[in-house]
Design a protein around this motif. Structure first.
Motif, PDB file in Angstrom:
ATOM      1  N   ALA A 146       0.846  -1.209   0.000  1.00 17.11           N
ATOM      2  CA  ALA A 146       0.000   0.000   0.000  1.00 17.11           C
ATOM      3  C   ALA A 146       0.875   1.251   0.000  1.00 17.11           C
ATOM      4  O   ALA A 146       0.627   2.192  -0.759  1.00 17.11           O
ATOM      5  N   ILE A 147       1.941   1.246   0.817  1.00 21.85           N
ATOM      6  CA  ILE A 147       2.822   2.429   0.872  1.00 21.85           C
ATOM      7  C   ILE A 147       3.493   2.649  -0.482  1.00 21.85           C
ATOM      8  O   ILE A 147       3.587   3.772  -0.979  1.00 21.85           O
ATOM      9  N   PRO A 152       3.722   7.679  -4.110  1.00 17.60           N
ATOM     10  CA  PRO A 152       3.633   8.519  -5.325  1.00 17.60           C
ATOM     11  C   PRO A 152       2.293   9.251  -5.433  1.00 17.60           C
ATOM     12  O   PRO A 152       2.241  10.350  -6.007  1.00 17.60           O
ATOM     13  N   LEU A 153       1.222   8.657  -4.874  1.00 14.07           N
ATOM     14  CA  LEU A 153      -0.095   9.306  -4.995  1.00 14.07           C
ATOM     15  C   LEU A 153      -0.182  10.617  -4.196  1.00 14.07           C
ATOM     16  O   LEU A 153      -1.108  11.393  -4.377  1.00 14.07           O
ATOM     17  N   ILE A 230      -3.421  11.025 -12.271  1.00 16.21           N
ATOM     18  CA  ILE A 230      -4.233  10.397 -11.225  1.00 16.21           C
ATOM     19  C   ILE A 230      -3.429   9.213 -10.697  1.00 16.21           C
ATOM     20  O   ILE A 230      -3.479   8.862  -9.526  1.00 16.21           O
ATOM     21  N   LYS A 231      -2.674   8.619 -11.591  1.00 14.64           N
ATOM     22  CA  LYS A 231      -1.709   7.568 -11.258  1.00 14.64           C
ATOM     23  C   LYS A 231      -0.334   8.100 -11.651  1.00 14.64           C
ATOM     24  O   LYS A 231      -0.211   8.782 -12.677  1.00 14.64           O
ATOM     25  N   ILE A 232       0.681   7.763 -10.874  1.00 17.11           N
ATOM     26  CA  ILE A 232       2.007   8.315 -11.171  1.00 17.11           C
ATOM     27  C   ILE A 232       2.913   7.261 -11.816  1.00 17.11           C
ATOM     28  O   ILE A 232       3.715   7.564 -12.678  1.00 17.11           O
ATOM     29  N   LEU A 238       5.540  -0.406 -10.016  1.00 19.39           N
ATOM     30  CA  LEU A 238       5.394  -0.444  -8.555  1.00 19.39           C
ATOM     31  C   LEU A 238       5.596  -1.860  -8.019  1.00 19.39           C
ATOM     32  O   LEU A 238       6.193  -2.046  -6.958  1.00 19.39           O
ATOM     33  N   ARG A 239       5.108  -2.863  -8.791  1.00 22.43           N
ATOM     34  CA  ARG A 239       5.285  -4.269  -8.353  1.00 22.43           C
ATOM     35  C   ARG A 239       6.788  -4.583  -8.257  1.00 22.43           C
ATOM     36  O   ARG A 239       7.237  -5.196  -7.303  1.00 22.43           O
ATOM     37  N   GLN A 240       7.536  -4.139  -9.272  1.00 23.90           N
ATOM     38  CA  GLN A 240       8.986  -4.396  -9.283  1.00 23.90           C
ATOM     39  C   GLN A 240       9.659  -3.739  -8.070  1.00 23.90           C
ATOM     40  O   GLN A 240      10.465  -4.362  -7.371  1.00 23.90           O
TER      41      GLN A 240
END
Ligand code: BYC
Length: 332
Positions: A146-147, A152-153, A230-232, A238-240
């Motif tokens: 979540a972090i 980035p959000l 809205i997404k960075i 992010l998964r990586q």
């Protein structure tokens, strides 16, 4: 049951945009924050309602698997910490519902959409928390993921969302630390406790990877959402980052990541790892995960059981307003 609220038609090119849309895009590109009363494309507003609403729902549904362990936490201190964490999740839900309300949808409307299944919440909360070690794994991996997604959000283009995220991220780092602390205690405990920690990691690893959403080639909203900030970052980026951050933490615990393909890749300076089971992911977000029905059932019951209290609050507010109005008239 899990109908999409917003259909993404891909990213609009500059030629496809109206002059208003182009001016809006320029503001976003310059890094300006968009505030609720300002003009915005309808797709931007709807996408934000979808994403912020889903995020808010995730926070309150996320209380359920953890709340399940408040009465069974092993010590009074662990109970107090878990209680504080679960209360924080309610607070996060509130900040996010408030941010969504600035876009012209009420909290009741959002909750109706959660309850009738037309809005989603994070896939991760459809997995059960079977042992105390799962509470450690949830804090470490789920809050860790979540972090990774939420830091980035904080820079997202919509002002109220960005400000809510700043506050939420501060609390999430406490949540992640409490989870890692539980895992450390278990991993340094008896062989049975260490085995419980490994088992929790085995069950939560792949669902945690799924939290970032489908692979970039399957992600229908990413291109437009990233253009609007809205997404960075993309889901795969992010998964990586999450894998690269978490592998050394698992090594420190003396636990193994349940992936035979996990391997350091010197060229990309990151780990190679197996794709999660995407068939399972799409089943879970379609409402067919291990706990979907139980989670939604618990939310609907809580909503129905709380109706008398909401009614009482509204009746009290109306009486109070009438009393104040009468006092004003009498004073004139
Ligand atoms: N679960 O085009 P895509 C937390 C859906 S909890 C369910 O990539 P997008 C916490 C997606 O909605 C973390 N559904 O979508 C709380 C879309 O379906 P619809 C919550 C998912 O939006 C308590 C479809 O798949 N965090 O913090 O560009 C305790 C296609 O995906 C999931 C947030 O919500 C999923 N995992 O990207 C502890 C963060 N992934 O809507 C912790 C804010 C995808 O068209 N949200 N879908 O029907 C985001 O950053 C983005 O919405 C996502 C997905 C990265 C999640």
């Amino acid at each position: 049951m899990y109908a999409q609220l917003v259909k993404s038609e891909g990213k609009k090119s500059a030629e496809e945009m109206s002059p208003e849309e182009r001016a809006f895009q320029d503001r976003v590109d310059r890094g300006e924050k968009i505030e609720p009363k300002e003009w915005m494309p309808e797709g931007y507003r709807k996408t934000l309602i979808r994403q912020i609403g889903q995020h808010a729902h995730s926070e309150i549904v996320g209380q359920l698997p953890e709340g399940n362990w408040i009465t069974r936490a092993p010590t009074l201190e662990r109970k107090a910490i878990l209680l504080a964490k679960v209360q924080d999740e309610a607070g996060h839900g509130l900040y996010l519902y408030c941010a969504a309300e600035t876009l012209g949808i009420s909290r009741d409307q959002l909750l109706d959409k959660l309850h009738d299944g037309s809005m989603k919440y994070s896939s991760i909360f459809n997995y059960p928390t079977l042992t105390w070690a799962d509470i450690g794994a949830v804090g470490w991996l789920v809050d860790g993921a979540a972090i990774m997604n939420q830091v980035p959000l904080q820079k997202t283009s919509f002002g109220p969302y960005s400000r809510a995220m700043i506050r939420i991220c501060k609390e999430e780092s406490f949540h992640q630390r409490q989870g890692y602390d539980i895992m450390m205690k278990m991993a340094q405990g008896t062989p049975e406790q260490k085995a419980m920690a490994q088992d929790a990691l085995n069950r939560f690893w792949s669902p945690a990877l799924m939290m970032f959403g489908p692979s970039d080639k399957e992600s229908v909203h990413s291109a437009q959402s990233m253009a609007w900030k809205i997404k960075i970052d993309t889901n795969d980026e992010l998964r990586q980052k999450f894998v690269d951050q978490t592998v050394p933490q698992a090594e420190y615990l003396g636990l193994s990541i349940p992936d035979p393909n996990l391997k350091w890749n010197e060229e990309k300076k990151g780990y190679d790892f197996s794709e999660p089971d995407w068939t399972e992911f799409f089943e879970v977000i379609a409402g067919n995960g291990p706990c979907n029905r139980e989670r939604l059932g618990a939310r609907v019951k809580a909503w129905e059981d709380g109706a008398w209290f909401r009614d009482a609050l509204v009746a009290h507010a109306e009486k109070d307003a009438a009393r104040r109005a009468a006092a004003r008239v009498a004073a004139e």
